[in-house]
Design a protein around this motif. Sequence first.
Motif, PDB file in Angstrom:
ATOM      1  N   ASN A 137      74.249 -27.110 103.218  1.00  0.00           N
ATOM      2  CA  ASN A 137      75.093 -26.312 102.328  1.00  0.00           C
ATOM      3  C   ASN A 137      74.533 -26.276 100.908  1.00  0.00           C
ATOM      4  O   ASN A 137      74.570 -25.227 100.241  1.00  0.00           O
ATOM      5  CB  ASN A 137      76.514 -26.869 102.320  1.00  0.00           C
ATOM      6  CG  ASN A 137      77.191 -26.758 103.677  1.00  0.00           C
ATOM      7  OD1 ASN A 137      76.865 -25.886 104.468  1.00  0.00           O
ATOM      8  ND2 ASN A 137      78.121 -27.656 103.958  1.00  0.00           N
ATOM      9  N   ALA A 138      74.018 -27.413 100.438  1.00  0.00           N
ATOM     10  CA  ALA A 138      73.435 -27.466  99.090  1.00  0.00           C
ATOM     11  C   ALA A 138      72.159 -26.627  99.021  1.00  0.00           C
ATOM     12  O   ALA A 138      71.896 -25.947  98.008  1.00  0.00           O
ATOM     13  CB  ALA A 138      73.153 -28.915  98.704  1.00  0.00           C
ATOM     14  N   GLN A 186      73.117 -22.986  98.836  1.00  0.00           N
ATOM     15  CA  GLN A 186      73.631 -22.636  97.516  1.00  0.00           C
ATOM     16  C   GLN A 186      72.499 -22.466  96.506  1.00  0.00           C
ATOM     17  O   GLN A 186      72.517 -21.557  95.675  1.00  0.00           O
ATOM     18  CB  GLN A 186      74.609 -23.717  97.049  1.00  0.00           C
ATOM     19  CG  GLN A 186      75.306 -23.403  95.738  1.00  0.00           C
ATOM     20  CD  GLN A 186      76.373 -24.438  95.399  1.00  0.00           C
ATOM     21  OE1 GLN A 186      76.712 -25.289  96.203  1.00  0.00           O
ATOM     22  NE2 GLN A 186      76.902 -24.363  94.193  1.00  0.00           N
ATOM     23  N   ARG A 187      71.500 -23.357  96.584  1.00  0.00           N
ATOM     24  CA  ARG A 187      70.387 -23.320  95.618  1.00  0.00           C
ATOM     25  C   ARG A 187      69.384 -22.222  95.957  1.00  0.00           C
ATOM     26  O   ARG A 187      68.841 -21.572  95.057  1.00  0.00           O
ATOM     27  CB  ARG A 187      69.682 -24.687  95.603  1.00  0.00           C
ATOM     28  CG  ARG A 187      68.421 -24.746  94.734  1.00  0.00           C
ATOM     29  CD  ARG A 187      68.749 -24.558  93.269  1.00  0.00           C
ATOM     30  NE  ARG A 187      67.539 -24.618  92.458  1.00  0.00           N
ATOM     31  CZ  ARG A 187      66.741 -23.571  92.212  1.00  0.00           C
ATOM     32  NH1 ARG A 187      67.044 -22.376  92.727  1.00  0.00           N
ATOM     33  NH2 ARG A 187      65.671 -23.692  91.455  1.00  0.00           N
ATOM     34  N   LEU A 202      72.011 -36.599 100.837  1.00  0.00           N
ATOM     35  CA  LEU A 202      71.863 -35.715  99.679  1.00  0.00           C
ATOM     36  C   LEU A 202      70.807 -36.203  98.698  1.00  0.00           C
ATOM     37  O   LEU A 202      70.220 -35.399  97.961  1.00  0.00           O
ATOM     38  CB  LEU A 202      73.207 -35.548  98.972  1.00  0.00           C
ATOM     39  CG  LEU A 202      74.240 -34.688  99.699  1.00  0.00           C
ATOM     40  CD1 LEU A 202      75.598 -34.773  99.019  1.00  0.00           C
ATOM     41  CD2 LEU A 202      73.780 -33.223  99.769  1.00  0.00           C
ATOM     42  N   THR A 253      74.382 -31.484  93.817  1.00  0.00           N
ATOM     43  CA  THR A 253      75.016 -31.907  95.072  1.00  0.00           C
ATOM     44  C   THR A 253      76.468 -32.332  94.893  1.00  0.00           C
ATOM     45  O   THR A 253      77.111 -32.736  95.863  1.00  0.00           O
ATOM     46  CB  THR A 253      74.227 -33.080  95.696  1.00  0.00           C
ATOM     47  OG1 THR A 253      74.179 -34.174  94.763  1.00  0.00           O
ATOM     48  CG2 THR A 253      72.807 -32.667  96.059  1.00  0.00           C
ATOM     49  N   VAL A 255      79.663 -31.080  97.370  1.00  0.00           N
ATOM     50  CA  VAL A 255      79.194 -30.326  98.534  1.00  0.00           C
ATOM     51  C   VAL A 255      79.905 -30.856  99.775  1.00  0.00           C
ATOM     52  O   VAL A 255      79.896 -32.055 100.048  1.00  0.00           O
ATOM     53  CB  VAL A 255      77.668 -30.454  98.707  1.00  0.00           C
ATOM     54  CG1 VAL A 255      77.202 -29.635  99.907  1.00  0.00           C
ATOM     55  CG2 VAL A 255      76.953 -29.998  97.445  1.00  0.00           C
TER      56      VAL A 255
END
Length: 358
Positions: free
Chosen positions: A33-34, A37-38, A156, A166, A169
């Motif tokens: 997910n992180a 997003q990035r 993470l 992070t 998240v």
Amino acid sequence: MASQIPASFIPRNILVIKLRHHGDMLLTTPVINALRQRYPNAAIDVLLYQETRPMLQAHPAIRKLHLIDRNWKKQGVWHQAKQELKLVNAIRDSHYDVVINLADQWRSALITRLSGAPVRIGFAYNKRNNRFWHYCHNHLVSTQNFSQLHTVEQNLLALSPLDIATDGVPVSMYYADEEWLAAQRQLHEQGVNGPYIVIQPTSRWTFKCWEDEKVAALIDQLNQPGLHIVLTAAPDRKEMAMIAHILSLCQNPQVTTIAGQLSLTQLAALIDHARLFIGVDSAPMHMAAALQTPCVALFGPTKLQQWRPWGANNRVIWAGDYGSLPTPDSIDTKTEQRYLSAIPVEDVVAAARSYLDA
């Protein structure tokens, strides 16, 4: 310590490697997910064991799953070698810019190196402090504080060389609409047409389980009009026998079982639509947390800091608060002893009612 990768570096293809159990795979989703997003335009793939595929197969951020079948070796050396070579070639043909190895196996390290990715991130495990491990990775992240971190937080940390945010998240679990339809059919066949609680009292390790008598007492004390209790378990002989024994002890007429009848993704759908999940330290418990279903989780001598349900909508009841427990690393995982025995029924009932009455 891991060196920093320039902020201008924007990968097009990313591979995440994790070769562990079902619950472990779910706890890698914050990394995925992180990354999404990035790097919203990057393709994100995952290498995992075939049997854990259901935990990630519906995740919308994942393009492709590379699978390792642990049965390859049962079909002979040549078959395994052929499949391993096919896997490595598929990974090399994907032209990954970044490989993030969350695993600690030699196999995962070698695949990381053979990927040809210019950025190869791994963890600096003390037990892997040698030339080969360093040869396979060009960015190693310290594991010095792992014992103080949840598994999500550990995973993470692998993103630190990429300087990815992070905070907050989530763990996430996805399933297709047809999985809920299949779970509904099972419920309707058992006469469940309204609100329900899911209780999964089983684990593949007996030492993580509560006594059958206490589970039955919990079920009876949660008896209230219009609220069904649905028991679930894996289709394992020992787990199914445990469910049968619990049912034989119950007086609550609104308890039923669909144990062993659901796939993992159907179980996720069932948990997602439940009013409450009650269970022990297991993959379904992590699924409940990921789906943000209210969760009461019973823990014994496992590493609570690392494996507690991730998120805010849960309550952990730890046997260590009621009596002494052996250290997690000293447990014989084949033992039939149930270390959760000190947990009183009334405390689990109170925790459950705190959600049901909210």
